[in-house]
Enzyme design. Structure first.
Site, PDB file in Angstrom:
ATOM      1  N   VAL A  53       2.583   1.514   8.488  1.00 56.59           N
ATOM      2  CA  VAL A  53       2.273   2.746   9.215  1.00 56.59           C
ATOM      3  C   VAL A  53       0.771   2.809   9.447  1.00 56.59           C
ATOM      4  O   VAL A  53      -0.009   2.580   8.529  1.00 56.59           O
ATOM      5  CB  VAL A  53       2.734   3.978   8.415  1.00 56.59           C
ATOM      6  CG1 VAL A  53       2.209   5.263   9.051  1.00 56.59           C
ATOM      7  CG2 VAL A  53       4.256   4.012   8.334  1.00 56.59           C
ATOM      8  N   LYS A  81       0.886  -1.172   0.000  1.00 58.88           N
ATOM      9  CA  LYS A  81       0.000   0.000   0.000  1.00 58.88           C
ATOM     10  C   LYS A  81       0.905   1.197   0.000  1.00 58.88           C
ATOM     11  O   LYS A  81       1.901   1.226   0.691  1.00 58.88           O
ATOM     12  CB  LYS A  81      -0.813   0.075   1.296  1.00 58.88           C
ATOM     13  CG  LYS A  81      -2.146  -0.644   1.319  1.00 58.88           C
ATOM     14  CD  LYS A  81      -2.861  -0.302   2.621  1.00 58.88           C
ATOM     15  CE  LYS A  81      -4.336  -0.674   2.570  1.00 58.88           C
ATOM     16  NZ  LYS A  81      -5.049  -0.237   3.776  1.00 58.88           N
ATOM     17  N   ALA A 135      -1.673   2.903   6.351  1.00 57.40           N
ATOM     18  CA  ALA A 135      -1.402   3.813   5.235  1.00 57.40           C
ATOM     19  C   ALA A 135      -0.436   3.206   4.219  1.00 57.40           C
ATOM     20  O   ALA A 135      -0.603   3.383   3.028  1.00 57.40           O
ATOM     21  CB  ALA A 135      -0.853   5.137   5.740  1.00 57.40           C
ATOM     22  N   HIS A 136       0.598   2.549   4.670  1.00 58.05           N
ATOM     23  CA  HIS A 136       1.418   1.783   3.744  1.00 58.05           C
ATOM     24  C   HIS A 136       2.080   0.628   4.453  1.00 58.05           C
ATOM     25  O   HIS A 136       2.212   0.611   5.665  1.00 58.05           O
ATOM     26  CB  HIS A 136       2.454   2.605   2.970  1.00 58.05           C
ATOM     27  CG  HIS A 136       2.972   3.798   3.675  1.00 58.05           C
ATOM     28  ND1 HIS A 136       3.038   5.029   3.089  1.00 58.05           N
ATOM     29  CD2 HIS A 136       3.423   3.958   4.927  1.00 58.05           C
ATOM     30  CE1 HIS A 136       3.508   5.889   3.955  1.00 58.05           C
ATOM     31  NE2 HIS A 136       3.757   5.277   5.068  1.00 58.05           N
ATOM     32  N   ASN A 137       2.463  -0.335   3.653  1.00 58.67           N
ATOM     33  CA  ASN A 137       2.946  -1.588   4.212  1.00 58.67           C
ATOM     34  C   ASN A 137       4.033  -2.127   3.284  1.00 58.67           C
ATOM     35  O   ASN A 137       3.826  -2.259   2.091  1.00 58.67           O
ATOM     36  CB  ASN A 137       1.773  -2.579   4.301  1.00 58.67           C
ATOM     37  CG  ASN A 137       2.152  -3.858   5.024  1.00 58.67           C
ATOM     38  OD1 ASN A 137       3.318  -4.067   5.356  1.00 58.67           O
ATOM     39  ND2 ASN A 137       1.174  -4.710   5.261  1.00 58.67           N
TER      40      ASN A 137
END
Lengths: 162, 147
Positions: free
Chosen positions: B106, A151, B92-94
């Site tokens: 995060v 993501k 939010a990001h990985n």
């Protein structure tokens, strides 16, 4: 900053991004129920307050050729860590630098610096050079390259403010 | 991505005009016309070079918080665990990274308590320890990459 109901309507309207049309702020105004001029004024205020860091591009590093993304972590003595962190940020290829808690026994590192580059070998060489320049080569450190990304979309306004 | 796209990406990383015809003004500074800038931005978003075009929110200025978290996920469970983690809207990001702690993500949430609650949910769902590493100090955040 305390967001007003009108600010929240505007941020809701912006969540999907800025409309790709000649008058984007007018379109946002239609969605949020306010005039184009008010959209511009409120966005300027939200930027000044730091709620919106900036308008513009959110680039995927990988897609523009920065394929090597190295989280460089160090165990820096607590009384040195702020000075080292401040210095590392002056290196142009350090894009983020944070102090975080150690999580012993498995995680002894308290300073995190993100280094982006086009190619892994060059990034590793650059990190060695940075550690040398700052007298840090003797400290315990590790470099964690990312191998996959699941993501990358930045923080959502709703997750934070809904 | 051609040379013009790279010029656009470099030119707009610092921000975007706040005026009635912002694309027209930005295009003029880049030596393009408004229609071409809009078309190229649309294509950069479509092809995934840009994750989006628009505002970069600062959760902390709204009273919110970010927490970095790390997990040591067994290799054969990695994809399944990633799906469980990513299903949380606050993530939010990985990133998968090369370390015993191989999953780093995060969480953005409205309060530190909410962020910790999300980490607790992930711990319960996956049965894997989640190390929470909130930032204690931020030395700089900038983006100076030149495409």
């Amino acid at each position: 900053m305390e967001l007003s109901p009108a600010d929240r309507r505007l941020l809701d309207a912006l969540e999907g991004g800025l409309p790709l049309v000649p008058r984007p702020y007018a379109v946002l105004g239609e969605r949020a129920g306010m005039a184009e001029a008010e959209v511009i004024r409120r966005l300027a205020a939200l930027q000044a307050a730091g709620v919106v860091k900036r308008l513009g591009l959110v680039v995927r590093h990988h897609e523009i050729g920065y394929r090597a993304n190295a989280m460089t972590v160090m165990d820096v003595p607590d009384d040195m860590v702020d000075a080292v962190g401040e210095r590392l940020t002056r290196a142009a290829d350090v894009t983020l630098c944070y102090r975080r808690p150690r999580r012993l026994p498995g995680w002894p590192y308290n300073l995190f610096a993100m280094v982006h580059g086009r190619e892994r070998g060059a990034v590793l060489a650059r990190i060695d050079q940075l550690l040398d320049e700052h007298g840090l080569a003797g400290l315990p450190h590790a470099v964690l390259f990312s191998t996959r990304r699941f993501k990358q979309r930045g923080a959502r306004y709703r997750a934070a403010a809904a | 991505m051609d040379a013009t796209d790279r010029r656009i990406v470099a030119g707009l990383q610092g921000g975007f005009p706040l005026c009635p015809r912002p694309y027209e003004r930005a295009a003029r500074e880049l030596g393009l016309d408004e229609g071409e800038l809009i078309r190229r931005l649309a294509r950069l978003v479509e092809t995934g070079v840009l994750s989006r075009f628009g505002p970069l929110f600062n959760v902390e200025a709204m009273g919110g918080t970010y927490v970095l978290a790390a997990m040591a996920v067994p290799e054969d469970a990695f994809d399944r665990v990633a799906e469980m983690v990513n299903a949380h809207v606050e993530v939010a990001h990985n990133y998968e990274r090369e370390h015993l702690l191989n999953m780093w993500f995060v969480v953005a949430a409205e309060t530190p308590e909410r962020a910790e609650a999300v980490l607790g949910e992930i711990r319960a769902e996956t049965g894997i320890e989640v190390l929470s590493m909130p930032k204690l100090e931020e030395y700089f955040v900038g983006l100076r990459l030149q495409p």
